[in-house]
Design a protein around this motif. Structure first.
Motif, mmCIF file in Angstrom:
data_model
loop_
_atom_site.group_PDB
_atom_site.id
_atom_site.type_symbol
_atom_site.label_atom_id
_atom_site.label_comp_id
_atom_site.label_asym_id
_atom_site.label_seq_id
_atom_site.Cartn_x
_atom_site.Cartn_y
_atom_site.Cartn_z
ATOM 1 N N ASP A 65 0.861 -1.179 0.000
ATOM 2 C CA ASP A 65 0.000 0.000 0.000
ATOM 3 C C ASP A 65 0.896 1.227 0.000
ATOM 4 O O ASP A 65 2.110 1.115 -0.237
ATOM 5 C CB ASP A 65 -0.964 -0.006 1.193
ATOM 6 C CG ASP A 65 -0.245 -0.148 2.531
ATOM 7 O OD1 ASP A 65 0.959 0.216 2.606
ATOM 8 O OD2 ASP A 65 -0.877 -0.616 3.496
ATOM 9 N N ARG A 66 0.337 2.391 0.245
ATOM 10 C CA ARG A 66 1.139 3.617 0.147
ATOM 11 C C ARG A 66 2.209 3.707 1.232
ATOM 12 O O ARG A 66 3.148 4.498 1.117
ATOM 13 C CB ARG A 66 0.227 4.842 0.199
ATOM 14 C CG ARG A 66 -0.737 4.883 -0.975
ATOM 15 C CD ARG A 66 -1.518 6.169 -1.046
ATOM 16 N NE ARG A 66 -2.522 6.098 -2.100
ATOM 17 C CZ ARG A 66 -3.260 7.119 -2.493
ATOM 18 N NH1 ARG A 66 -3.114 8.298 -1.905
ATOM 19 N NH2 ARG A 66 -4.152 6.983 -3.446
ATOM 20 N N GLU A 87 -7.093 0.625 -2.612
ATOM 21 C CA GLU A 87 -6.322 0.928 -1.406
ATOM 22 C C GLU A 87 -4.940 0.290 -1.389
ATOM 23 O O GLU A 87 -4.141 0.597 -0.512
ATOM 24 C CB GLU A 87 -7.099 0.478 -0.153
ATOM 25 C CG GLU A 87 -8.448 1.156 0.009
ATOM 26 C CD GLU A 87 -8.300 2.675 0.175
ATOM 27 O OE1 GLU A 87 -7.264 3.111 0.711
ATOM 28 O OE2 GLU A 87 -9.222 3.398 -0.223
ATOM 29 N N HIS A 88 -4.660 -0.619 -2.323
ATOM 30 C CA HIS A 88 -3.367 -1.296 -2.308
ATOM 31 C C HIS A 88 -3.049 -1.794 -3.716
ATOM 32 O O HIS A 88 -3.819 -1.571 -4.659
ATOM 33 C CB HIS A 88 -3.354 -2.455 -1.302
ATOM 34 C CG HIS A 88 -4.321 -3.547 -1.622
ATOM 35 N ND1 HIS A 88 -5.677 -3.478 -1.350
ATOM 36 C CD2 HIS A 88 -4.132 -4.765 -2.206
ATOM 37 C CE1 HIS A 88 -6.270 -4.577 -1.744
ATOM 38 N NE2 HIS A 88 -5.355 -5.387 -2.273
#
Length: 475
Positions: A60-61, A326-327
């Motif tokens: 993810d981020r 989200e990922h």
């Protein structure tokens, strides 16, 4: 035992060995918990597809949440997070990111004609090619045909701009901006644009503005580095993965000859999660899917969850990068085959589905590869039997009339001529490759095809000799 019987036994044995060949045993990583389900899924699909080595990561981020490495590389060493892979067309969204940075810097404009930056660019359709823009190249809507005619070259001094002179003899397959036709030539031409505008090598510009800033520190961007650090990949030959040193196109970094470790690929995916250009409108490609600025826009199969992704392959390697809301998921394997492509892509899609709690579809059970192999083997045996019969006829006295001999010869030529032309010219063109590329991507099919062509030509020659002998005997 006759020669024909020996050939039949040999060819049948090859197919049997292909079906019974042992599968590679991926190396377990010892992880437990939720990630273990993903690892088990990858191991299972690797065994089914006979992939020697692979790596994947879920991120993810904030960074990588889990990474798995399995099997061995082409040198027999265990695959690790530091093992380099070649990525194939995953290079396209990386190139698109570079173009976006140059647009943001005011150096390029997406809707400007290619001729603004590369004045020499033209095709046989001068008026149409003058309307091709950078956006058209990025979206594969330039009208350039789907073909590998201008790609997968290994000349050491080759540059992206060399394609410009070649395209002057190419005809567009349609009007720019209308139809999506996937062609790596679009991205080869984008590299020529970058070099024309900057006056520098494309790979150097890509490293300076994309790979280094986002943390792809061990990316492979040159033939020299690929030769030094990338182990052999694997092609499928009669169903078995065979080690292969993938040749490198020095002009092809923009469209496919780019690589790196699974950590490099994860770094690109992480940067792309926050990239607004990924959300640009896409051109339709069918079934509610689209393609825009170097990315495919789909949804996770069986759900309405959006999935932005790109896959890539070179002879010996395949990769995927998949962006979810989200990922992201990245996957690389050190094997590729045209007929195994769907099974390879389904591994990445399956990982992505499992990360959102959705059970992926079962592995596809396609018999097309075996069917094609069996068809070519049958064609080889039929041609071989016909050749042997002609040779035996040459050892006997001519008993056919001149008229019958002429009719037989004409019939053979009218049947064999179009068949050989179809196999040697029309068939490769229909899938956008030439015979050299066919050898590169599907070596087993290529060997069988060349055998059929050689036997067919020999058969035509023998029929001609038989006819001429009859004409001479009846004179």
């Amino acid at each position: 035992m006759t020669i024909l019987e020996r050939w039949q036994i040999l060819l049948i044995s090859v197919l049997v060995l292909a079906g019974c060949a042992p599968v590679p045993s991926p190396v377990a990583d010892g992880l437990t918990g939720p990630s273990a389900g993903l690892d088990a899924f990858v191991r299972e699909r690797m065994a089914e597809t006979r992939i020697p080595g692979a790596a994947y990561a879920v991120l993810d981020r904030a960074g990588i949440r889990h990474a798995g490495t399995f099997g061995t590389d082409g040198s027999g060493e265990p695959v690790t997070q530091a093992t380099p892979f070649l990525w194939g067309s995953v290079a396209k969204p990386v190139t698109a990111r570079l173009i976006s940075t140059m647009v943001a810097a005011g150096e390029l404009r997406l809707d400007e004609a290619v001729t603004t930056y590369v004045p020499a660019f033209r095709t046989r359709n001068d008026a149409l090619s003058a309307r091709v823009t950078l956006r058209h190249l990025l979206n594969h809507t330039s009208g350039l045909p789907t073909s590998t005619r201008h790609t997968d070259r290994t000349d050491a001094d080759r540059r992206p701009g060399d394609v410009v002179a070649e395209l002057a003899h190419e005809s567009l397959a349609g009007e720019p901006g209308v139809t999506h036709r996937y062609s790596s030539t679009n991205y080869l031409l984008l590299a020529a644009v970058v070099e024309s505008v900057t006056g520098r090598l494309f790979a150097d510009v890509l490293a300076e503005r994309v790979t280094e800033p986002i943390g792809m520190h061990t990316a492979v961007l040159s033939a020299e580095r690929a030769a030094a650090v990338v182990p052999d990949g694997h092609r499928f030959v009669f169903g078995r993965p065979m080690s292969f040193a993938t040749p490198f196109d020095p002009a092809g970094v923009a469209y496919g000859y780019l690589g790196g470790t699974i950590e490099d690929l994860a770094a690109f995916a992480r940067a792309s999660l926050g990239d607004e250009s990924v959300l640009e409108a896409a051109v339709p490609t069918g079934d509610g899917r689209g393609y825009g600025l170097g990315w495919r826009r789909w949804s996770v199969e069986g759900t309405d969850i959006p999935m932005v992704w790109h896959g890539g392959a070179l002879p010996g390697y395949s990769s995927q990068v998949i962006l979810l809301p989200e990922h992201a998921v990245v996957f690389s394997a050190n094997a590729y085959g045209t007929f195994q492509e769907s099974a390879l892509l389904d591994i990445g899609f399956g990982i992505a589905a499992r990360t959102i709690g959705h059970e992926p579809a079962p592995a596809p059970d396609s018999n097309s590869y075996r069917t094609v192999l069996a068809g070519f083997v049958a064609a080889v045996m039929i041609c071989l039997a016909a050749v042997i019969r002609c040779i035996r006829l040459l050892g006997r006295p001519a008993v056919t009339s001149r008229r019958r001999a002429a009719i037989n010869l004409a019939a053979w030529l009218l049947v064999l001529g179009p068949v050989l032309a179809g196999l040697g010219i029309a068939l490769p063109r229909s899938v956008g490759v030439g015979l050299p590329q066919l050898t590169l991507w599907t070596p087993d099919i290529a060997v069988l095809l060349f055998t059929v062509l050689a036997l067919g030509l020999l058969l035509m020659l023998l029929r001609l000799v038989l006819a001429l002998r009859t004409f001479a005997a009846r004179r």
